[in-house]
Enzyme design. Structure first.
Site, PDB file in Angstrom:
ATOM      1  N   ASN A  12       0.872  -1.177   0.000  1.00 24.47           N
ATOM      2  CA  ASN A  12       0.000   0.000   0.000  1.00 24.47           C
ATOM      3  C   ASN A  12       0.908   1.226   0.000  1.00 24.47           C
ATOM      4  O   ASN A  12       1.481   1.573   1.024  1.00 24.47           O
ATOM      5  CB  ASN A  12      -0.887  -0.035   1.261  1.00 24.47           C
ATOM      6  CG  ASN A  12      -1.702   1.225   1.437  1.00 24.47           C
ATOM      7  OD1 ASN A  12      -1.810   2.041   0.517  1.00 24.47           O
ATOM      8  ND2 ASN A  12      -2.285   1.385   2.621  1.00 24.47           N
ATOM      9  N   LYS A  14       0.106   4.238  -0.292  1.00 26.24           N
ATOM     10  CA  LYS A  14      -0.568   5.395   0.312  1.00 26.24           C
ATOM     11  C   LYS A  14      -0.367   6.649  -0.565  1.00 26.24           C
ATOM     12  O   LYS A  14      -0.265   6.532  -1.784  1.00 26.24           O
ATOM     13  CB  LYS A  14      -0.075   5.614   1.741  1.00 26.24           C
ATOM     14  CG  LYS A  14      -0.128   4.343   2.579  1.00 26.24           C
ATOM     15  CD  LYS A  14       0.047   4.600   4.041  1.00 26.24           C
ATOM     16  CE  LYS A  14       0.125   3.286   4.780  1.00 26.24           C
ATOM     17  NZ  LYS A  14       0.162   3.440   6.225  1.00 26.24           N
ATOM     18  N   HIS A 100      -9.368   0.835   5.050  1.00 28.03           N
ATOM     19  CA  HIS A 100      -8.081   1.036   5.739  1.00 28.03           C
ATOM     20  C   HIS A 100      -8.313   1.967   6.935  1.00 28.03           C
ATOM     21  O   HIS A 100      -9.122   2.900   6.853  1.00 28.03           O
ATOM     22  CB  HIS A 100      -7.054   1.643   4.777  1.00 28.03           C
ATOM     23  CG  HIS A 100      -5.670   1.638   5.342  1.00 28.03           C
ATOM     24  ND1 HIS A 100      -5.260   2.563   6.281  1.00 28.03           N
ATOM     25  CD2 HIS A 100      -4.619   0.819   5.136  1.00 28.03           C
ATOM     26  CE1 HIS A 100      -4.006   2.297   6.630  1.00 28.03           C
ATOM     27  NE2 HIS A 100      -3.595   1.245   5.948  1.00 28.03           N
ATOM     28  N   GLU A 102      -6.738   4.346   8.066  1.00 30.87           N
ATOM     29  CA  GLU A 102      -6.519   5.770   7.795  1.00 30.87           C
ATOM     30  C   GLU A 102      -7.761   6.391   7.159  1.00 30.87           C
ATOM     31  O   GLU A 102      -8.067   7.559   7.389  1.00 30.87           O
ATOM     32  CB  GLU A 102      -5.273   5.951   6.916  1.00 30.87           C
ATOM     33  CG  GLU A 102      -4.007   5.740   7.746  1.00 30.87           C
ATOM     34  CD  GLU A 102      -2.798   5.251   6.974  1.00 30.87           C
ATOM     35  OE1 GLU A 102      -2.787   5.329   5.732  1.00 30.87           O
ATOM     36  OE2 GLU A 102      -1.851   4.778   7.637  1.00 30.87           O
ATOM     37  N   GLU A 170      -5.106  -5.307  10.609  1.00 33.94           N
ATOM     38  CA  GLU A 170      -4.084  -4.292  10.819  1.00 33.94           C
ATOM     39  C   GLU A 170      -4.346  -3.563  12.134  1.00 33.94           C
ATOM     40  O   GLU A 170      -5.182  -2.632  12.185  1.00 33.94           O
ATOM     41  CB  GLU A 170      -4.111  -3.270   9.682  1.00 33.94           C
ATOM     42  CG  GLU A 170      -3.840  -3.869   8.322  1.00 33.94           C
ATOM     43  CD  GLU A 170      -3.282  -2.825   7.374  1.00 33.94           C
ATOM     44  OE1 GLU A 170      -2.166  -3.011   6.896  1.00 33.94           O
ATOM     45  OE2 GLU A 170      -3.953  -1.812   7.133  1.00 33.94           O
ATOM     46  N   GLY A 176       2.816   1.817  10.868  1.00 37.15           N
ATOM     47  CA  GLY A 176       3.813   2.878  10.751  1.00 37.15           C
ATOM     48  C   GLY A 176       4.546   3.206  12.043  1.00 37.15           C
ATOM     49  O   GLY A 176       5.205   4.238  12.139  1.00 37.15           O
ATOM     50  N   SER A 214       3.662  -2.553  10.315  1.00 38.68           N
ATOM     51  CA  SER A 214       5.119  -2.576  10.523  1.00 38.68           C
ATOM     52  C   SER A 214       5.787  -3.877  10.080  1.00 38.68           C
ATOM     53  O   SER A 214       6.758  -4.331  10.694  1.00 38.68           O
ATOM     54  CB  SER A 214       5.454  -2.278  11.991  1.00 38.68           C
ATOM     55  OG  SER A 214       5.050  -0.946  12.310  1.00 38.68           O
TER      56      SER A 214
HETATM   57  C1  PEP Z   1      -0.628  -0.013   6.275  1.00 37.67           C
HETATM   58  O1  PEP Z   1      -0.838   1.184   6.382  1.00 37.67           O
HETATM   59  O2  PEP Z   1      -1.430  -0.733   5.661  1.00 37.67           O
HETATM   60  C2  PEP Z   1       0.573  -0.550   6.890  1.00 37.67           C
HETATM   61  C3  PEP Z   1       0.577  -1.809   7.192  1.00 37.67           C
HETATM   62  O3  PEP Z   1       1.584   0.338   7.119  1.00 37.67           O
HETATM   63  P1  PEP Z   1       3.049  -0.015   7.688  1.00 37.67           P
HETATM   64  O4  PEP Z   1       3.514  -1.273   7.019  1.00 37.67           O
HETATM   65  O5  PEP Z   1       3.885   1.162   7.332  1.00 37.67           O
HETATM   66  O6  PEP Z   1       2.891  -0.210   9.157  1.00 37.67           O
END
Ligand code: PEP
Length: 251
Positions: A12, A14, A100, A102, A170, A176, A214
């Protein structure tokens, strides 16, 4: 179509990447996937919508799949700034991320919105990746499993089957941040998710459940080996071809 529980590694991107960098990244991923010649896993990149067509063109013939990061629930109409699932499909997408965290936070998306978007993905012939996950406060209050159950029941449309759905777990606090749940926690939560899905669909035993939060090259091996984990949704680490390919290799 993906084989039963075939690992899926999804990147992703983003809101990152202008054309030159994004195309270099896409070509890097495509080259690595082509060289590896994997037939036992799927690799997907989800670039910003502005780059979808160009990225789809850049990875053509490599086996790399391309997806959107969100879609509107309607096919067309007066929705300024939005993009429909049909438009994503037309631009070369095969998948779309919906719900997601976000978007749930930034855009106030509810489970009902997410469910409508997953249905829109089906209407357009896209495979939806439905995201769920608890916040830190919910985790600390011991409410993780309850929160996930509510999200699953509200976000997964009726008529789901393993061929038509991917679910990404997630934890919001892991996105992040460099923090991850333990492998045992991931396995336990994924088993719970599969159990809840079992009440909603006929073949939940083979639906793909991705872990996201992460994930990087150095922890992908153990996270992807956890029970009931069928791949990863990767944010930050998907912006570097080598790092993303290392995760795909670990799958
Ligand atoms: C995400 O936003 O879907 C995600 C998993 O981000 P990150 O890998 O940076 O934690």
């Amino acid at each position: 179509m993906a084989r039963s529980r075939q690992p899926l590694i999804a990147g992703n991107w983003k809101m990152n990447g202008l054309r030159a960098d994004a195309l270099a990244l896409a070509r890097g991923v495509a080259e690595g996937v082509k060289q590896a010649g994997w037939t036992d896993r799927e690799v997907l990149v989800c670039p910003p919508a502005t780059l979808l067509m160009a990225v789809a063109e850049a990875v053509k013939g490599s086996g790399v799949l391309v997806g959107g990061q969100d879609c509107h629930s309607n096919a067309s109409g007066a929705h300024t700034g939005d993009i429909s699932a049909e438009m994503l499909r037309d631009a070369g997408a095969s998948h779309v991320i919906v719900g997601h965290s976000e978007r749930r936070t930034d855009c106030g998306e509810t489970d009902a919105t997410v469910r409508a978007k997953a249905e829109a993905a089906w209407r357009a012939g896209l495979l939806p990746i439905v995201c769920i996950g608890e916040t830190l406060a919910e985790r600390e209050a011991g409410r993780t499993l309850q929160v996930l159950e509510t999200q699953i029941k509200g976000s997964v449309p009726a008529g789901a089957t393993a061929a038509k759905l991917v679910v990404a777990y997630e934890p919001v606090w892991a996105i992040g941040t460099g923090k991850t749940p333990t492998v045992a926690e991931v396995a336990a939560v994924h088993a719970h998710i599969r159990k809840i899905l079992g009440g909603l669909m006929p073949d939940a035993n083979v639906v793909r459940l991705l872990y996201g939060g992460s994930v990087k090259g150095s922890n992908a091996g153990e996270l992807l080996a956890a029970g009931d984990v069928d791949g990863a949704l990767v944010g930050g680490a998907s912006l570097k071809a080598d790092e993303f390919l290392a995760i795909a290799k670990a799958a």
